[in-house]
Enzyme design. Structure first.
Site, PDB file in Angstrom:
ATOM      1  N   ASP A 375       0.858  -1.176   0.000  1.00 42.20           N
ATOM      2  CA  ASP A 375       0.000   0.000   0.000  1.00 42.20           C
ATOM      3  C   ASP A 375       0.900   1.233   0.000  1.00 42.20           C
ATOM      4  OD1 ASP A 375      -2.327   1.589   0.274  1.00 42.20           O
ATOM      5  OD2 ASP A 375      -2.022   1.663   2.431  1.00 42.20           O
ATOM      6  N   LYS A 376       0.333   2.394  -0.314  1.00 49.53           N
ATOM      7  CA  LYS A 376       1.131   3.629  -0.307  1.00 49.53           C
ATOM      8  C   LYS A 376       0.887   4.461   0.944  1.00 49.53           C
ATOM      9  CE  LYS A 376      -0.054   7.428  -2.231  1.00 49.53           C
ATOM     10  NZ  LYS A 376       0.190   8.382  -1.132  1.00 49.53           N
ATOM     11  N   THR A 377      -0.351   4.936   1.091  1.00 50.94           N
ATOM     12  CA  THR A 377      -0.650   5.868   2.169  1.00 50.94           C
ATOM     13  C   THR A 377      -0.542   5.178   3.520  1.00 50.94           C
ATOM     14  OG1 THR A 377      -2.163   7.036   0.698  1.00 50.94           O
ATOM     15  CG2 THR A 377      -2.345   7.496   3.050  1.00 50.94           C
ATOM     16  N   LYS A 553      -4.895  27.302 -10.055  1.00 52.53           N
ATOM     17  CA  LYS A 553      -3.753  26.440  -9.718  1.00 52.53           C
ATOM     18  C   LYS A 553      -4.032  25.052 -10.263  1.00 52.53           C
ATOM     19  CE  LYS A 553      -5.500  25.081  -5.161  1.00 52.53           C
ATOM     20  NZ  LYS A 553      -5.320  25.162  -3.699  1.00 52.53           N
ATOM     21  N   GLY A 668      -5.043   3.339  -3.516  1.00 53.23           N
ATOM     22  CA  GLY A 668      -6.299   3.957  -3.888  1.00 53.23           C
ATOM     23  C   GLY A 668      -6.141   5.391  -4.339  1.00 53.23           C
ATOM     24  N   ASP A 669      -4.911   5.926  -4.289  1.00 52.85           N
ATOM     25  CA  ASP A 669      -4.677   7.315  -4.668  1.00 52.85           C
ATOM     26  C   ASP A 669      -4.707   7.488  -6.181  1.00 52.85           C
ATOM     27  OD1 ASP A 669      -4.560   8.289  -2.181  1.00 52.85           O
ATOM     28  OD2 ASP A 669      -2.400   8.502  -2.067  1.00 52.85           O
ATOM     29  N   ASP A 793      -1.432  -1.064   6.009  1.00 53.27           N
ATOM     30  CA  ASP A 793      -1.722  -0.629   7.374  1.00 53.27           C
ATOM     31  C   ASP A 793      -3.191  -0.336   7.609  1.00 53.27           C
ATOM     32  OD1 ASP A 793      -1.798   1.655   5.733  1.00 53.27           O
ATOM     33  OD2 ASP A 793      -1.387   2.956   7.444  1.00 53.27           O
TER      34      ASP A 793
END
Length: 1194
Positions: A375-377, A553, A668-669, A793
């Site tokens: 996972d990333k986050t 932006k 999921g990002d 996590d």
């Protein structure tokens, strides 16, 4: 609820969860059933039954019962302990308290007693009990704020809103108790992003969707209270539906052992058949000569004798599969599990979290990992964003923490001398009473530019303070709390706040900010919202002076396409800065503005209102209007945000890559966010030949994109098996989004996806659901013969963790759901390299050595029976004493090999990190395989021949020193079994040739085993035990009579040398001709250790690579579409902020008269002043690692 209850009219669902397997009544039968599913246990149970038949058994029953009972008890105790931990975890969750509306009163009830249809009350920071339909809340317009970290891994807050018909109930218990309605909804499923249902109330039907639901696993934030109706509880909740089924995991060695055990059974049957045929021929040809001594039973001929002999030899030769093998394997795994838990270098002191081996059966699998799914986050990153650098009007301002620790490499003394105090000291924001004390910045030039009121710098931060969807909360005077729908936005607004442009509050049509101490209110006229296609957001505001301005932006590539041609020179400079920022893995945004004409805006606003009310093609018409107004923008600069990685993530990924472990990130990002992290943590590298991006929107598009990847010719098998100390560098990377992944996982395309992914060193899958994570893992498990590991996590990682061969949970900010479902857990991703490269490799190496030598000593022991059968008339007589057979594996020979299996280290942990290539043999199964097993069997066959025939020739026709015959059965048996023990000493000598880590325990085990053998032998063969139990101890005096002869000790010495000589010879030749990677590394390590005469130095830190490619981090925000509508509609608003105190003091140090713009060729400035028509050339500033000159005027 609805259709689900219609199918189960008598079923009243509760909210209890159960992850345990047993209870008091089912433990014994279920556990025994599971244990006897293991082939070896069932085999020994059959042997026990056979031993109870006197016609075929020549061994006592206790030789099998005692080891079998010990194995069953040990395994049962371990399983009971594991299940007890699961019971405790379940009880902790089920016994949480929540307020439930019962009999018109709020009562505190346990979670497990909550039922479908109950109305419950939740309070701030409380976990959501079940899947709820939101009824009402304390917030305006019945909004609630929830954190969904355990569901989707995102820590940014999300908004849910109740229906007006239920929101009017408020917190009036009487109204809630009298509320009468019916909910019809979909059955339980695992879709986190979708919910369909209807609420029937007062003759009206109201549609229900995901925005009205609060799911179990969420946490209520910034909401004083809310009421909800329980729709799904316990196992029916979406959280539990996504957890997947718990599967029993076995290691690849376990699976190989099952195959080998079947082969051994076949070989055992073959040996018994050969000996039975030998008995048949012997009975027919020789048996008649012995009928006077061994009269046959009535009606029993040679055929029946051969049949009984077959089963007798099945019992005698059963030691070829010793049950003590499984006891020893469990002990080794338990010991290696303790090493993981005791490792202080995997202890995270900040959270007081040690590493934990939650299962004790998968240790050696850690040494064979080929694919890591992460996972990333929260796993790779901390999900904490910091405003790091920016480029304003062609000048770069940096965070500039030049400490060697942060830079990641050693700083030379000459460079250290260039670090002036102004670049290492934190900027003082005391001039701003509303500054966030947690914000730090080190470039003093930027704050000085703000104080001097440089127009471009002030316009830069004014844009950051106005162009966003952040909500502000000010509970006390001066204490601001920002609620951002993405942490990126929070970081940018906080940066503007500290530099003097403080976002204070908002209404649906205004934004209030404090500019350098002065309160200002901007009229909010329009929000041009973000979406994945636009990759930008804009606001149109009217300043207090009445001027109209559009602030925008977004992704630099998108903004650049819409810039005025006069910004070309400034764009070149900013592009250089953006490349520099992207080279450090920062997430970048470009900022631009545009002043609007009043008449044009009035016409545009009218057309915008008309487009927003049409029923057909509304989105397309709005997009055209957005494109129209967002043109001819003027560039202000760019921001660079760091999504903070966890400590040591880049180094860990680099080490794992050197160990030939492929890493796939399943997150999921959004795609841009995942790519940024991929580059910043060294997962994606600039030296890769190409990074393929698959983003097709149909099955054919995805198939075509996957097949367009060039085929890479694979090396020949011999080359793939060859191991060298060189590092294998990755050639390609792959990025695929969740929409395309759904097509890629379909039948017919999944092989193309897997082929492409396996060509790549790194794979990133974006916007994936929890179920897709598990499907990707299953795909690799199905088609690739490789061991997989999944690490995460959050609750959204549970299905992936359970699907992989090894599941690792990180006890981070997203709850404990992943940890509870994992096999191993720790607090930081960086500990993964120690778990694999040290503990995993050692566990695999130890287990393989143990199995090789355990099979060797037992095959040698058993084959002696086979050779003896040819000299005892195939009568199923044992060559050893029964007590020796019982104690051989349990007492005499277990400890030396067990000691090696618990304490051996080929190299220590520091050198394991220095040479990660040592991990590769485990991936290729080089240390224990079918070939290694058959080599072990041949070695045992040779040793058994030596072990039997050398003593046989030595005692044949020999006499004692007193002239008596020495060739009796008991003396020969004692000599042979003594040699068996000494051969095991030879095994220890062989181990010593490979063991590099001798301890006092190893030495004690070797010497102690020999001492134990002689002590027990002389005790059991003593006169006292014979007189006490003559039927059990009938080798009276044999020890004294046989071992006091010099010839016996000469035989022992000769046999040991003959057994050891081929091993030493083969070992020498392999070192010279075909050395393994361990053989190459160990001499180098020993040489360096002798030279250093100290602990080896830590691995050299990798110098930071600075990329100069044109790839930039893209749009940084993990935004969700639709927040602009929420802001302007007022549904997103919180309570009114406290009234700010307006400061009337003017700032000192105003220096605008001498301002000379850099690179702005437009005749217009954000400060409202005209620029010179002629613009001087922009002097491109070279970004250096250290500043060597002070900025002029500072």
């Amino acid at each position: 609820p609805g259709q689900y209850q219609e199918k189960h009219p008598m079923k009243r669902e509760t909210n209890a969860i159960k992850t345990s397997k047993y209870n008091l009544l089912t433990f014994l039968p279920l556990n025994l059933f599971e244990q006897f599913q293991r082939i070896a246990n069932a085999y020994f149970l059959v042997l026990l039954v056979l031993q109870l038949i006197p016609q075929i058994s020549s061994l006592s029953w206790f030789t099998t019962v005692v080891p079998l009972v010990l194995v069953l008890l040990f395994t049962a105790a371990k399983d009971a302990s594991d299940d007890l931990n699961r019971h405790r975890s379940d009880n902790r969750v089920n016994n949480r308290r929540v307020q439930v509306l019962i009999d018109r009163k709020l009562r505190s009830e346990k979670w497990m007693d909550v039922q479908v249809g109950d109305i419950i009350k939740l309070e701030n920071n409380q976990f959501v009990t079940a899947d709820l339909l939101l009824l009402s809340s304390s917030e305006p317009l019945n909004l609630v704020y929830i954190e969904t970290a355990e569901l989707d891994g995102e820590t940014n807050l999300k908004v849910r809103q109740a229906l007006p018909v239920t929101g009017d109930l408020g917190d009036d218990v009487e109204k809630l108790a009298d509320f009468n309605g019916e909910v019809r909804c979909e059955p339980p499923n695992n879709r986190l992003d979708r919910f369909t249902g209807t609420l029937s109330c007062g003759g009206q039907k109201y549609p229900l969707d995901n925005e009205k639901m609060i799911l179990r696993g969420c946490t209520l934030r910034n909401t004083e209270w809310c009421f909800g109706l329980v729709l799904f509880g316990g196992p029916d909740t979406k959280l539990m539906q996504n957890c997947g089924k718990s599967t029993f995991k076995r290691t690849s060695i376990d699976r190989l052992m099952n195959v080998l055990v079947l082969c051994i059974f076949g070989f055992l049957a073959f040996m018994c058949a050969v000996l039975a045929l030998g008995n048949l021929f012997w009975e027919r040809n020789k048996g008649s000569s012995f009928t006077a001594f061994l009269p046959p039973l009535d009606g029993n001929g040679p055929g029946f004798s051969a049949f009984l002999t077959f089963w007798s030899y099945v019992i005698i030769l059963n030691t070829v599969v010793p049950i003590s093998l499984y006891v020893s394997v469990e002990l080794i795994r338990l010991g290696n599990s303790f090493y993981i838990e005791w490792d202080r270098k995997m202890y995270y002191a900040r959270n007081d979290t040690p590493a934990e081996a939650r299962t004790t059966t998968l240790n050696e699998e850690l040494g064979q990992i080929k694919y890591v799914f992460s996972d990333k986050t929260g796993t790779l990153t901390q999900n904490i964003m910091t405003f790091n650098k920016c480029s304003i009007n062609g000048k770069s301002y940096a965070w500039t923490d030049c400490s060697p620790h942060r830079l990641g490499f050693c700083v030379p003394d000459a460079a250290t001398s260039l670090l002036s105090p102004q670049h290492t000291e934190t900027v003082d924001f005391s001039f701003n009473r509303l500054a966030d004390p947690r914000f730090t910045f080190h470039d003093h030039a930027l704050v000085e530019a703000v104080k001097q009121e440089q127009p471009e710098v002030q316009a830069f931060f004014r844009l950051l303070a106005l162009c966003h969807t952040v909500m502000a909360e000010e509970k006390t005077e001066g204490e601001l709390f920002y609620q951002a729908q993405s942490p990126d936005e929070g970081a940018l607004v906080t940066a503007a706040r500290n530099f003097g442009f403080v976002f204070r509050s908002r209404t649906p049509d205004s934004i209030s900010i404090v500019e350098m101490g002065q309160q200002r209110r901007y009229e909010l006229l329009a929000i041009l919202d973000f979406n994945n296609v636009r990759k930008r957001m804009s606001v149109i505001v009217r300043s207090p002076e009445g001027k109209l301005c559009l602030y925008c932006k977004g992704a630099d590539t998108i903004i650049y396409e819409r810039l005025d041609p006069s910004c070309s020179k400034l764009m070149d400079v900013t592009t250089e800065h953006l490349n520099e920022f992207a080279g450090e893995g920062l997430r970048t945004l470009a900022l631009a503005y545009k002043h609007l004409d009043e008449d044009y805006f009035r016409d545009w606003r009218r057309r915008h209102h008309e487009a927003s009310t049409v029923l057909e093609d509304r989105e397309d018409q709005l997009d055209q209007l957005y494109e129209e107004v967002e043109t001819d923008l003027l560039l202000l600069g760019a921001t660079a945000i760091e999504d903070k990685l966890q400590d040591g993530v880049p180094q860990t990924i680099e080490q794992l890559s050197k160990a030939d472990i492929k890493i796939w990130v399943l997150t999921g990002d959004k795609q841009e966010t995942a790519e940024n992290i991929g580059y910043s943590c060294n997962l994606l590298r600039e030296e890769m030949k190409e990074v393929f991006v698959v983003s097709g929107n149909s099955l054919d598009d995805v198939r075509r994109e996957l097949r367009s990847v060039p085929e890479t010719p694979l090396p020949p098998p011999a080359a793939r098996r060859a191991l060298s100390l060189s590092t294998a560098n990755g050639e390609y990377g792959l990025v695929i989004n969740g929409h395309s992944l759904a097509y890629a996982l379909e039948r017919g395309v999944e092989r193309d996806f897997l082929r492409t992914a396996c060509l790549c060193r790194a794979v990133i899958c974006c916007r994936v659901t929890p179920l897709q994570k598990a499907q990707v893992v299953e795909l690799v498990k199905t088609y690739k013969r490789a061991v997989t590991l999944a690490i995460g996590d959050g609750a959204n990682d549970v299905s992936m963790i359970r699907a992989a061969h090894i599941g690792v949970g990180i006890s981070g900010q997203e709850g404990m759901q992943a940890v509870l479902s994992s096999d191993f857990s720790f607090a930081q991703f960086r500990f993964l390299q120690r778990l694999l490269l040290v503990h995993g490799r050692w566990s695999y190496l130890r287990m393989c050595k143990f199995l090789r030598y355990f099979f060797y000593k037992n095959f040698t022991f058993t084959f002696v029976h086979f050779w003896f059968a040819f000299f005892c008339g195939f009568s199923a007589q044992t060559v050893y004493d029964e007590w020796f057979i019982t104690l051989y594996n349990l007492v005499y020979t277990a400890l030396p090999v067990l000691g090696m299996s618990l304490f051996d280290q080929d190299v220590n942990d520091a050198w394991s990190f220095q040479h990660p290539q040592l991990y590769v043999p485990g991936q290729l199964n080089l240390y224990f395989s079918k070939a290694a097993f058959f080599r072990c069997a041949l070695h045992s066959c040779y040793s058994s021949l030596v072990l039997f025939f050398v003593p046989y020739a030595a005692v044949l026709d020999s006499v004692r020193h007193d002239g008596k015959d020495a060739a009796d059965y008991q003396s020969f048996a004692l000599l042979t079994q003594t040699l068996c023990v000494y051969v095991c000493v030879c095994v220890c000598v062989q181990l010593g040739l490979e063991m590099a880590f001798w301890t006092a325990v190893n030495t004690f085990f070797v010497v102690g085993s020999l001492a134990m053998y002689f002590a027990v032998t002389f005790t059991m063969y003593s006169d006292g035990l014979f007189l006490a139990l003559p039927s059990a101890f009938h080798f009276i005096g044999t020890g004294r009579n046989a071992l006091n002869q010099p010839g016996a000790w000469l035989t022992i010495l000769l046999t040991s040398i003959l057994c050891l000589l081929p091993v030493v010879t083969l070992r020498f030749l392999s070192l010279q001709l075909r050395p393994t990677i361990n053989d190459k590394v160990r001499p180098e390590v020993m040489l360096k250790v002798r030279q250093a005469k100290a602990t080896p130095p830590p691995p050299p830190r990798r110098a930071r690579m600075r990329r100069t490619s044109s790839r930039r981090s893209g749009y940084a925000f993990s935004h969700a579409q639709g927040y602009g509508d929420l802001v302007t509609s007022g549904r997103f608003l919180r309570r009114p902020a406290a009234t700010p105190r307006t400061s009337g003091s003017a700032l000192v140090g105003r220096a605008t008269a001498g301002f000379s713009p850099m690179g702005r060729s437009a005749g217009y400035s954000p400060a409202g002043r005209q620029h010179n028509a002629k613009v001087p050339d922009v002097q491109v500033t070279s970004l250096q690692m250290y500043r060597t000159m002070a900025e002029p005027g500072l």
